[in-house]
Design a protein around this motif. Sequence first.
Motif, PDB file in Angstrom:
ATOM      1  N   LYS A 192       5.466   1.430  11.473  1.00 17.86           N
ATOM      2  CA  LYS A 192       6.614   2.343  11.416  1.00 17.86           C
ATOM      3  C   LYS A 192       6.857   2.815   9.988  1.00 17.86           C
ATOM      4  O   LYS A 192       7.080   4.004   9.746  1.00 17.86           O
ATOM      5  N   GLN A 193       6.797   1.886   9.020  1.00 17.71           N
ATOM      6  CA  GLN A 193       7.012   2.257   7.623  1.00 17.71           C
ATOM      7  C   GLN A 193       5.950   3.244   7.150  1.00 17.71           C
ATOM      8  O   GLN A 193       6.256   4.196   6.435  1.00 17.71           O
ATOM      9  N   ARG A 194       4.709   3.026   7.549  1.00 17.58           N
ATOM     10  CA  ARG A 194       3.643   3.943   7.145  1.00 17.58           C
ATOM     11  C   ARG A 194       3.859   5.322   7.759  1.00 17.58           C
ATOM     12  O   ARG A 194       3.657   6.337   7.104  1.00 17.58           O
ATOM     13  N   ARG A 195       4.285   5.345   9.014  1.00 17.69           N
ATOM     14  CA  ARG A 195       4.531   6.618   9.684  1.00 17.69           C
ATOM     15  C   ARG A 195       5.671   7.381   9.002  1.00 17.69           C
ATOM     16  O   ARG A 195       5.593   8.586   8.803  1.00 17.69           O
ATOM     17  N   GLU A 196       6.719   6.657   8.600  1.00 13.09           N
ATOM     18  CA  GLU A 196       7.886   7.303   7.994  1.00 13.09           C
ATOM     19  C   GLU A 196       7.681   7.633   6.519  1.00 13.09           C
ATOM     20  O   GLU A 196       8.202   8.632   6.033  1.00 13.09           O
ATOM     21  N   LEU A 244      -1.503  -7.804   1.588  1.00 17.13           N
ATOM     22  CA  LEU A 244      -1.545  -8.277   2.967  1.00 17.13           C
ATOM     23  C   LEU A 244      -1.166  -7.156   3.923  1.00 17.13           C
ATOM     24  O   LEU A 244      -1.813  -6.946   4.952  1.00 17.13           O
ATOM     25  N   ARG A 245      -0.129  -6.402   3.579  1.00 17.67           N
ATOM     26  CA  ARG A 245       0.291  -5.280   4.429  1.00 17.67           C
ATOM     27  C   ARG A 245      -0.848  -4.275   4.599  1.00 17.67           C
ATOM     28  O   ARG A 245      -1.099  -3.791   5.696  1.00 17.67           O
ATOM     29  N   GLU A 246      -1.536  -3.975   3.502  1.00 18.09           N
ATOM     30  CA  GLU A 246      -2.638  -3.016   3.576  1.00 18.09           C
ATOM     31  C   GLU A 246      -3.783  -3.545   4.434  1.00 18.09           C
ATOM     32  O   GLU A 246      -4.379  -2.798   5.213  1.00 18.09           O
ATOM     33  N   ARG A 247      -4.086  -4.833   4.312  1.00 23.48           N
ATOM     34  CA  ARG A 247      -5.156  -5.417   5.127  1.00 23.48           C
ATOM     35  C   ARG A 247      -4.787  -5.396   6.602  1.00 23.48           C
ATOM     36  O   ARG A 247      -5.635  -5.129   7.465  1.00 23.48           O
ATOM     37  N   VAL A 248      -3.522  -5.676   6.904  1.00 25.09           N
ATOM     38  CA  VAL A 248      -3.055  -5.640   8.297  1.00 25.09           C
ATOM     39  C   VAL A 248      -3.205  -4.227   8.851  1.00 25.09           C
ATOM     40  O   VAL A 248      -3.710  -4.031   9.958  1.00 25.09           O
ATOM     41  N   LEU A 249      -2.790  -3.231   8.081  1.00 19.81           N
ATOM     42  CA  LEU A 249      -2.880  -1.848   8.554  1.00 19.81           C
ATOM     43  C   LEU A 249      -4.329  -1.391   8.706  1.00 19.81           C
ATOM     44  O   LEU A 249      -4.651  -0.630   9.627  1.00 19.81           O
ATOM     45  N   ARG A 250      -5.215  -1.864   7.841  1.00 18.93           N
ATOM     46  CA  ARG A 250      -6.639  -1.536   8.008  1.00 18.93           C
ATOM     47  C   ARG A 250      -7.184  -2.122   9.301  1.00 18.93           C
ATOM     48  O   ARG A 250      -7.965  -1.490  10.016  1.00 18.93           O
ATOM     49  N   ALA A 251      -6.759  -3.348   9.621  1.00 18.60           N
ATOM     50  CA  ALA A 251      -7.191  -3.978  10.873  1.00 18.60           C
ATOM     51  C   ALA A 251      -6.666  -3.192  12.074  1.00 18.60           C
ATOM     52  O   ALA A 251      -7.385  -2.997  13.061  1.00 18.60           O
ATOM     53  N   VAL A 252      -5.426  -2.716  11.989  1.00 20.63           N
ATOM     54  CA  VAL A 252      -4.858  -1.895  13.062  1.00 20.63           C
ATOM     55  C   VAL A 252      -5.677  -0.618  13.208  1.00 20.63           C
ATOM     56  O   VAL A 252      -6.025  -0.212  14.323  1.00 20.63           O
ATOM     57  N   ASP A 253      -6.006   0.018  12.083  1.00 22.66           N
ATOM     58  CA  ASP A 253      -6.771   1.264  12.114  1.00 22.66           C
ATOM     59  C   ASP A 253      -8.163   1.074  12.714  1.00 22.66           C
ATOM     60  O   ASP A 253      -8.704   1.981  13.347  1.00 22.66           O
ATOM     61  N   ARG A 254      -8.743  -0.094  12.506  1.00 24.55           N
ATOM     62  CA  ARG A 254     -10.070  -0.388  13.071  1.00 24.55           C
ATOM     63  C   ARG A 254     -10.003  -0.688  14.560  1.00 24.55           C
ATOM     64  O   ARG A 254     -11.027  -0.848  15.208  1.00 24.55           O
ATOM     65  N   GLY A 255      -8.781  -0.824  15.107  1.00 23.34           N
ATOM     66  CA  GLY A 255      -8.633  -1.071  16.529  1.00 23.34           C
ATOM     67  C   GLY A 255      -8.613  -2.535  16.908  1.00 23.34           C
ATOM     68  O   GLY A 255      -8.783  -2.880  18.086  1.00 23.34           O
ATOM     69  N   CYS A 256      -8.397  -3.401  15.936  1.00 30.23           N
ATOM     70  CA  CYS A 256      -8.336  -4.837  16.202  1.00 30.23           C
ATOM     71  C   CYS A 256      -7.097  -5.139  17.062  1.00 30.23           C
ATOM     72  O   CYS A 256      -6.018  -4.612  16.797  1.00 30.23           O
ATOM     73  N   PRO A 257      -7.241  -5.956  18.106  1.00 28.36           N
ATOM     74  CA  PRO A 257      -6.076  -6.283  18.949  1.00 28.36           C
ATOM     75  C   PRO A 257      -4.974  -6.970  18.146  1.00 28.36           C
ATOM     76  O   PRO A 257      -5.241  -7.728  17.215  1.00 28.36           O
ATOM     77  N   ARG A 258      -3.733  -6.684  18.514  1.00 35.59           N
ATOM     78  CA  ARG A 258      -2.575  -7.244  17.791  1.00 35.59           C
ATOM     79  C   ARG A 258      -2.599  -8.774  17.783  1.00 35.59           C
ATOM     80  O   ARG A 258      -2.291  -9.389  16.776  1.00 35.59           O
ATOM     81  N   THR A 259      -2.994  -9.373  18.908  1.00 36.94           N
ATOM     82  CA  THR A 259      -3.021 -10.839  18.967  1.00 36.94           C
ATOM     83  C   THR A 259      -4.013 -11.414  17.966  1.00 36.94           C
ATOM     84  O   THR A 259      -3.773 -12.458  17.367  1.00 36.94           O
ATOM     85  N   GLY A 304       4.578   7.646   4.750  1.00 38.64           N
ATOM     86  CA  GLY A 304       3.253   8.100   4.347  1.00 38.64           C
ATOM     87  C   GLY A 304       2.347   6.921   4.021  1.00 38.64           C
ATOM     88  O   GLY A 304       2.802   5.793   3.864  1.00 38.64           O
ATOM     89  N   PRO A 305       1.061   7.184   3.888  1.00 38.41           N
ATOM     90  CA  PRO A 305       0.094   6.105   3.691  1.00 38.41           C
ATOM     91  C   PRO A 305       0.245   5.368   2.361  1.00 38.41           C
ATOM     92  O   PRO A 305      -0.119   4.216   2.243  1.00 38.41           O
ATOM     93  N   ARG A 306       0.811   6.022   1.352  1.00 39.94           N
ATOM     94  CA  ARG A 306       0.939   5.373   0.055  1.00 39.94           C
ATOM     95  C   ARG A 306       2.339   4.782  -0.141  1.00 39.94           C
ATOM     96  O   ARG A 306       2.666   4.324  -1.234  1.00 39.94           O
ATOM     97  N   GLY A 307       3.168   4.826   0.882  1.00 37.71           N
ATOM     98  CA  GLY A 307       4.494   4.230   0.794  1.00 37.71           C
ATOM     99  C   GLY A 307       5.524   5.101   0.102  1.00 37.71           C
ATOM    100  O   GLY A 307       6.607   4.645  -0.215  1.00 37.71           O
ATOM    101  N   GLU A 308       5.176   6.358  -0.113  1.00 45.02           N
ATOM    102  CA  GLU A 308       6.109   7.258  -0.777  1.00 45.02           C
ATOM    103  C   GLU A 308       7.093   7.787   0.246  1.00 45.02           C
ATOM    104  O   GLU A 308       6.709   8.294   1.282  1.00 45.02           O
ATOM    105  N   LYS A 309       8.356   7.681  -0.077  1.00 45.97           N
ATOM    106  CA  LYS A 309       9.360   8.203   0.839  1.00 45.97           C
ATOM    107  C   LYS A 309       9.401   9.716   0.754  1.00 45.97           C
ATOM    108  O   LYS A 309       9.235  10.295  -0.315  1.00 45.97           O
TER     109      LYS A 309
END
Length: 89
Positions: free
Chosen positions: A57-61, A24-39, A63-68
Motif C-alpha cells: 500500500k505504501q509503495r502504491r501511494e 528488509l522492506r525492499e527485499r519483501v517487495l522484490r519477493a512480492v514482485d517475483r510472485g512469491c506466495p505471501r505465506t 511511489g517505488p522510491r518512497g517519495e510522497k
Amino acid sequence: MASLVTKSKRRKKREGMKAYSQDLRERVLRAVDRGCPRTEIVRLFGISRASIKRYIKQRRENGPRGEKKPTAFQQMRWFLLMKLAPTLP
C-alpha cells in the motif's frame, strides 16, 4: 490503581516496537514482485501478512522510491511561483 498499571504496560509494549529496516522492506517487495506466495514471504522474512499489505500500500501511494506525491496545495504553490517568477524584480 489497577487501570494505571495496565495503561503503563501497554505504553511500554508500544514503545518497544521497532520499524523494520528499509532493506528488509525492499527485499519483501522484490519477493512480492517475483510472485512469491505471501505465506512463503512470511516464513522467509519473519514478518506478518499485515506488514506485507502495508508495504504494498505504501509503495502504491508513495511511489517505488518512497517519495510522497505533492499535495494539491503544494502543486498550486509551485504553479503560482513559476507563473509569478518572471514578474519579480
